[in-house]
Design an enzyme around this catalytic site. Structure first.
Site, PDB file in Angstrom:
ATOM      1  N   CYS A  96       0.779  -1.244   0.000  1.00 56.86           N
ATOM      2  CA  CYS A  96       0.000   0.000   0.000  1.00 56.86           C
ATOM      3  C   CYS A  96       0.814   1.299   0.000  1.00 56.86           C
ATOM      4  O   CYS A  96       0.762   2.082  -0.942  1.00 56.86           O
ATOM      5  CB  CYS A  96      -0.935   0.006   1.203  1.00 56.86           C
ATOM      6  SG  CYS A  96      -2.049  -1.402   1.283  1.00 56.86           S
ATOM      7  N   HIS A 152      -3.004   6.554   4.133  1.00 59.88           N
ATOM      8  CA  HIS A 152      -1.924   5.602   4.429  1.00 59.88           C
ATOM      9  C   HIS A 152      -0.529   6.144   4.100  1.00 59.88           C
ATOM     10  O   HIS A 152       0.346   5.403   3.666  1.00 59.88           O
ATOM     11  CB  HIS A 152      -2.159   4.274   3.716  1.00 59.88           C
ATOM     12  CG  HIS A 152      -1.546   3.120   4.453  1.00 59.88           C
ATOM     13  ND1 HIS A 152      -1.535   1.823   3.968  1.00 59.88           N
ATOM     14  CD2 HIS A 152      -0.898   3.059   5.658  1.00 59.88           C
ATOM     15  CE1 HIS A 152      -0.932   1.025   4.816  1.00 59.88           C
ATOM     16  NE2 HIS A 152      -0.534   1.746   5.858  1.00 59.88           N
TER      17      HIS A 152
END
Length: 573
Positions: A96, A152
């Site tokens: 990610c 994130h």
């Protein structure tokens, strides 16, 4: 030559299921064919900067889109891709944070210090503050910028938040993994907190709304309140289809005949996301943006095979540097494309979106030094050759070193125990431990003999630390040529040495107890400030006293409902 073992099914059985047929990438029936003669006419001239919608999905496998032969229904993605340009030589990162950081900065992760793992919720770490981000460059070009979805990229300071990194508005989560309804995220036993934010505030009032729908509705609301005469950039980073596997029941019902429960839930989530993309596209048309818009669709990494995803017939999965971890689904849909309805094999990497989109926006790149991305719009729109000839997938000095690697195996110039991967032209090199290396067909059946996720396994080569593949001729990475072509191995190792000389130190600090949501009102959010300096590092007792007043009855109530929800979810199909 490596020896392969088939577990539970013969090669003939796989062929009977269609898993090894050469039609695995067969396009939809409308792909690459213009049914309307007007479709072949040149697009309108750029009279003003285009509206840019960048859609990023989370953990969607390479196989898991209709036009890659999937059993999952994605009619919207299929149509948008068929009418635009499919990117079939498109690369992302295996997890990610790295993909998101490279999208936002246009730089390889070795140049931002984020080359190891992800940014964890309790780490005092974020995208380096000296990096000028993509939305900041678009703001300079006169764009209104908005982010919806998963960030994130760190949040320990307010300076790290999306609204401080170039976005005018933000609705989404800061961490990497939240419940789709309650927005709770647990970073270990007892370390749980709420994570849905509106701007820089906690969006407590949005709890209970399924995130895929919530995010699509927010995009529509942004478009409705903005003028199509002014350029807009919307970054839609869907949480879907990352775990936990949650979807409205009506979508799961469509796949009731799918025996594998994880695959059934996963498929429902993909189709739900596809419908959200349809609603966003509809809003672009309804509010007058579509004719001057560019829609980019990208996955962030390979699918997680033990959570329902499939990268078949590619090798590997999320978290690996095999093609199944780093080759992504990507396409561009726009009325402004000159050569639509085709498949592009131009080499494209996620870092390329930064210079490509800034150039489309007529922004200024002359004052941005050290970009690793290229402007690939001529390759996408006009079918020209890609300016990119190589990709550094990564060099991670902190990852567990391969047991059998050595400097000697690397011709004395590279320690092959270090996890690294690079592609130059048609050649791809991997060193160290590239990660789980099996080929895993879609998990559509109820039970496979033995481990259902492990149908075809490599049984040789476990003592290796160097692999070489001709990706053009062997996209499934079945034939290691490292012993036959030591000249190519040495050449690619030399390129790794070159890149490694430009790498900055890894940023991967220890977790800090101050990040615990109990110290921050029950929610994940910034916990450090400029006034803190380094005093907050490792200082726990004063923090308990300082934040004690933030504990409240609603936190205890939320804890009760979190446990109740977990119990209900465990009984849900």
């Amino acid at each position: 030559m490596a020896v392969y073992a088939l577990t539970g099914f013969s090669l003939v059985s796989l062929l009977s299921f269609g898993y090894l047929s050469w039609d695995w990438m067969k396009p939809s029936l409308v792909a690459d064919v213009a049914t309307d003669p007007m479709e072949k006419s040149l697009p309108p001239t750029f009279t003003r900067p285009p509206h840019i919608i960048f859609i990023l999905t989370d953990d969607q496998g390479y196989h898991d889109v209709g036009y890659h032969g999937s059993d999952i229904q994605t009619p919207t993605l299929d149509r948008l891709a068929a009418e635009g340009v499919k990117l079939e030589n498109y690369y992302i990162q295996p997890i990610c944070t790295p993909s998101r950081s490279q999208l936002i900065t246009g730089r390889y992760q070795i140049h931002t210090g984020l080359q190891h793992s992800i940014i964890r919720p309790r780490q005092p770490n974020c995208l380096p503050l000296d990096q000028v981000t993509l939305p900041q460059k678009l703001q300079e070009a006169g764009y209104s910028t908005h982010m919806v979805g998963k960030w994130h990229l760190g949040f320990y300071k307010k300076e790290c938040l999306p609204t401080r990194r170039g976005f005018d508005t933000f609705l989404g989560s800061l961490t990497g993994n939240v419940d789709y309804y309650t927005y709770d995220n647990c970073d270990g036993p007892g370390v749980c907190g709420y994570d849905l934010h509106e701007g820089e505030d906690v969006a407590w009032d949005q709890s209970g709304k399924y995130s895929t729908f919530l995010y699509a509705q927010r995009v529509s609301k942004i478009l409705a309140s903005h003028s199509p005469k002014e350029p807009i950039f919307i970054y839609v980073a869907f949480q879907a289809v990352h775990t936990p596997l949650q979807s409205p029941k009506e979508y799961i019902y469509r796949y009731r005949s799918m025996g594998n429960v994880a695959r059934r839930k996963y498929a429902a989530m993909v189709t739900c996301m596809d419908e959200a993309v349809k609603n966003i596209t509809w809003a672009l048309k309804k509010y007058g943006y579509y004719d001057n818009s560019v829609i980019v669709f990208s996955t962030d990494n390979g699918g997680q095979t033990f959570s329902g995803g499939s990268n078949w017939p590619l090798r590997g999965r999320k978290g690996t540097y095999w093609e199944g971890g780093v080759r992504g689904i990507g396409f561009v849909h726009s009325p402004l494309i000159k050569r639509k309805r085709r498949t592009s094999w131009a080499l494209v990497h996620i870092t390329d979106w930064y210079p490509t989109l800034v150039s489309l926006a007529r922004g200024n790149l002359s004052n941005v030094q050290g970009l690793d991305g290229y402007d690939v719009w001529p390759a996408i729109s006009e079918g020209k050759e890609s300016p990119r000839t190589e990709i550094l997938h990564n060099i991670d000095p902190l990852y567990n070193h391969a047991k059998y690697g050595s400097l000697e195996d690397g011709f004395g110039i590279w320690n092959t125990a270090v996890q690294a991967s690079i592609r130059v032209g048609e050649w791809k090199l991997l060193t160290g431990d590239p990660g789980y290396s099996d080929w895993i067909p879609p998990q559509t059946l109820t039970n496979f003999p033995g481990s259902w996720w492990n149908l075809e396994r490599l049984t040789d080569g476990l003592r290796k630390s160097v692999w070489l593949f001709n990706i053009t001729a062997d996209p499934y990475e079945r034939y290691d040529l490292s012993e036959q072509r030591p000249d190519v191995v040495r050449m690619l190792l030399t390129r790794l040495v070159h890149y490694n000389r430009t790498a900055i130190p890894v940023r991967y600090p220890a977790e800090n107890p101050r990040a615990h949501p109990d110290f921050n009102g029950g929610a994940w959010g910034p916990w450090a400030s400029e006034d803190d300096g380094e005093e907050w590092e490792g200082s726990r007792e004063p923090l308990k006293n300082r934040n004690k007043k933030k504990k409240c009855k609603i936190c205890k109530l939320r804890s009760f409902f979190r446990k109740l929800n977990t119990r209900l979810m465990s009984n849900r199909i």
